[in-house]
Enzyme design. Structure first.
Site, mmCIF file in Angstrom:
data_model
loop_
_atom_site.group_PDB
_atom_site.id
_atom_site.type_symbol
_atom_site.label_atom_id
_atom_site.label_comp_id
_atom_site.label_asym_id
_atom_site.label_seq_id
_atom_site.Cartn_x
_atom_site.Cartn_y
_atom_site.Cartn_z
ATOM 1 N N GLY A 1 41.303 36.166 33.822
ATOM 2 C CA GLY A 1 42.033 36.701 34.974
ATOM 3 C C GLY A 1 43.192 35.761 35.272
ATOM 4 N N SER B 1 46.131 34.727 37.270
ATOM 5 C CA SER B 1 46.608 35.079 38.615
ATOM 6 C C SER B 1 48.054 34.657 38.853
ATOM 7 C CB SER B 1 45.723 34.398 39.663
ATOM 8 O OG SER B 1 45.896 33.004 39.571
ATOM 9 N N GLY B 2 48.609 33.901 37.898
ATOM 10 C CA GLY B 2 49.946 33.366 38.133
ATOM 11 C C GLY B 2 49.893 32.003 38.793
ATOM 12 N N VAL C 1 48.185 27.809 38.708
ATOM 13 C CA VAL C 1 47.981 26.754 37.701
ATOM 14 C C VAL C 1 46.537 26.745 37.161
ATOM 15 C CG1 VAL C 1 47.455 24.919 39.391
ATOM 16 C CG2 VAL C 1 48.416 24.310 37.166
ATOM 17 N N SER D 1 44.195 29.215 36.658
ATOM 18 C CA SER D 1 43.869 30.203 35.619
ATOM 19 C C SER D 1 44.709 29.975 34.360
ATOM 20 C CB SER D 1 44.049 31.629 36.150
ATOM 21 O OG SER D 1 45.385 31.863 36.551
ATOM 22 N N MET E 1 45.624 41.049 37.724
ATOM 23 C CA MET E 1 45.147 42.100 38.638
ATOM 24 C C MET E 1 46.168 42.353 39.725
ATOM 25 S SD MET E 1 41.291 40.828 39.373
ATOM 26 C CE MET E 1 41.124 39.271 38.537
ATOM 27 N N CYS F 1 35.998 39.828 47.471
ATOM 28 C CA CYS F 1 36.924 40.096 46.366
ATOM 29 C C CYS F 1 36.294 39.662 45.041
ATOM 30 C CB CYS F 1 38.234 39.359 46.613
ATOM 31 S SG CYS F 1 39.436 39.602 45.318
ATOM 32 N N CYS G 1 42.598 36.855 49.189
ATOM 33 C CA CYS G 1 42.449 36.913 47.746
ATOM 34 C C CYS G 1 43.449 37.895 47.132
ATOM 35 C CB CYS G 1 41.015 37.384 47.485
ATOM 36 S SG CYS G 1 40.683 37.818 45.822
#
Length: 395
Positions: free
Chosen positions: A7, A9-10, A12, A14, A33, A100, A200
């Site tokens: 996943g 997320s944009g 650092v 992940s 997502m 979430c 989230c």
């Protein structure tokens, strides 16, 4: 080569999770997502998800892994946002981040990942996964992250054995500083990016403004209850049985406007939560006012002066049977059983010594020391050592 869907997320965390998995030889796919684009309920003028998905794409490109965006906004609205409005309307304070994870990342998102042939789903959470043998079978453990300052096990307190079996937490053994260092060394665009605040995956959200879009303002009184109020005087009581004592220790105070004085007006009791200090707009008291109770039915907010006001503290709490969750079902208590644990009622709270008491009616948690602002709708999580073994919604 095992396939892992990360996943992305944009952020650092992940980004580095994806890098570490690739280094270990996994076949890695990045998935972003998209959880929000309801123009009817604006969150902020900025549009963080666009920037975030762009950063996630740049990281995937840099790592040379396939990348795509999945739109989960319909599920997010139904399972998280509508639930939040509903809870606030009832005078409870939900935790959207825990939900979430349970409803979106480790359910809807996980199913998409597995449909892509993934063996595992990975996230950038600061926690670890362990294994232990129970009756010849493997039981998965949810362990606190090594970085005590960043440990996010609390946010994953509703995960099940099935979900943990398919999950990897690549950065759980690392400190945040190490994660940033790796990102910088690999020249990832997210290396210096600030951690996201707010709901989230929604971005910067100002809760009262968010809630006002669905819950209508309704003016009511702010009442201050003096600390000298009779109900706060400690009394020695004789109890007929253990249940009576548990009920007494976890009871919440109820108030009447006649017990205090009116000190101001508010725009709706459902916008406030216990322990809140900001947003009351009442001055002139020797010590700041804190919310000690909200009555959404009568639309009254009860407050007390100072963070040591006795109305803020309680020794225990109750969880109804349908809201008890065991991450480790093999440790589940039967009626009349008890267990010493460490527990927390909010993220980042130091773990507190406590005891679980399972009754036919539900689960009681009694703390060694009285806790401030035990809030209905929030999650309580309990641990043995650094393993999170269960959680529940405070009733």
């Amino acid at each position: 080569m095992k396939r892992v869907v990360v996943g992305l997320s944009g952020g650092v965390d992940s980004s580095v999770a994806a890098y570490l998995l690739k280094e270990k030889g996994y076949e890695v796919i990045g998935l972003f997502m998209k959880n929000w684009h309801d123009e009817g309920v604006t969150i902020s003028k900025e549009c963080p998800w666009l920037d975030d998905s762009n950063d996630a794409m740049l990281v995937a490109d840099k790592l040379g892994i396939p990348f795509q965006t999945v739109d989960l906004s319909a599920e997010y609205k139904e399972r998280i946002v509508d639930y939040m409005f509903n809870e606030y309307e009832r005078g409870r304070t939900p935790n959207p981040d825990v939900l979430c994870n349970r409803e979106i990342k480790f359910d809807v998102f996980m199913k998409i990942a597995l449909s892509l042939g993934a063996d595992y789903v990975a996230t950038g959470h600061y926690c670890r996964k362990g294994e232990t043998q129970v009756d010849g079978k493997t039981a998965f453990q949810l362990l606190a992250g090594k970085d005590k300052n960043k440990d996010q096990s609390y946010f994953l307190c509703q995960l099940s054995q099935e979900q943990l079996a398919k999950t990897l937490f690549p950065i759980g053994e690392l400190q945040k500083s190490e994660v940033r260092k790796i990102a910088a060394e690999q020249d990832l665009v997210t290396a210096e990016k600030k951690d996201s605040q707010g709901l989230c995956f929604i971005g910067k959200v100002r809760l009262p403004e968010f809630l006002q879009q669905k819950l209508q303002p309704k003016e009511g009184d702010i009442v201050e209850i003096p600390a000298s109020e009779e109900k706060f005087q400690s009394e020695t009581k004789e109890f007929q049985n253990k249940l009576e004592e548990l009920q007494f220790m976890s009871r919440k105070y109820s108030y009447q406007p006649s017990e205090g004085k009116k000190v101001g007006r508010h725009q709706g009791a459902h916008y406030f939560t216990k322990g809140q200090r900001k947003g009351l707009a009442v001055g002139g008291t020797p010590e700041p006012l804190f919310v000690i109770e909200t009555d959404v039915k009568e639309n009254v907010i009860y407050t007390g002066q100072g963070k040591d006001h006795p109305g803020i503290y309680r020794r225990g709490l109750f969880i109804s049977p349908d809201e008890i969750h065991w991450v480790r079902p093999d440790l589940k208590l039967e009626a009349d059983e008890e267990m010493p644990v460490k527990a927390r009622i909010r993220y980042r709270q130091e773990l507190q010594e406590a005891r679980l008491y399972q009754t036919e009616h539900g689960l009681y948690i009694i703390f060694d020391k009285a806790q401030p602002s035990i809030t209905e709708g929030q999650f309580v999580a309990w641990y043995r050592e650094d393993e999170l073994i269960g959680s529940g919604v405070i009733s």
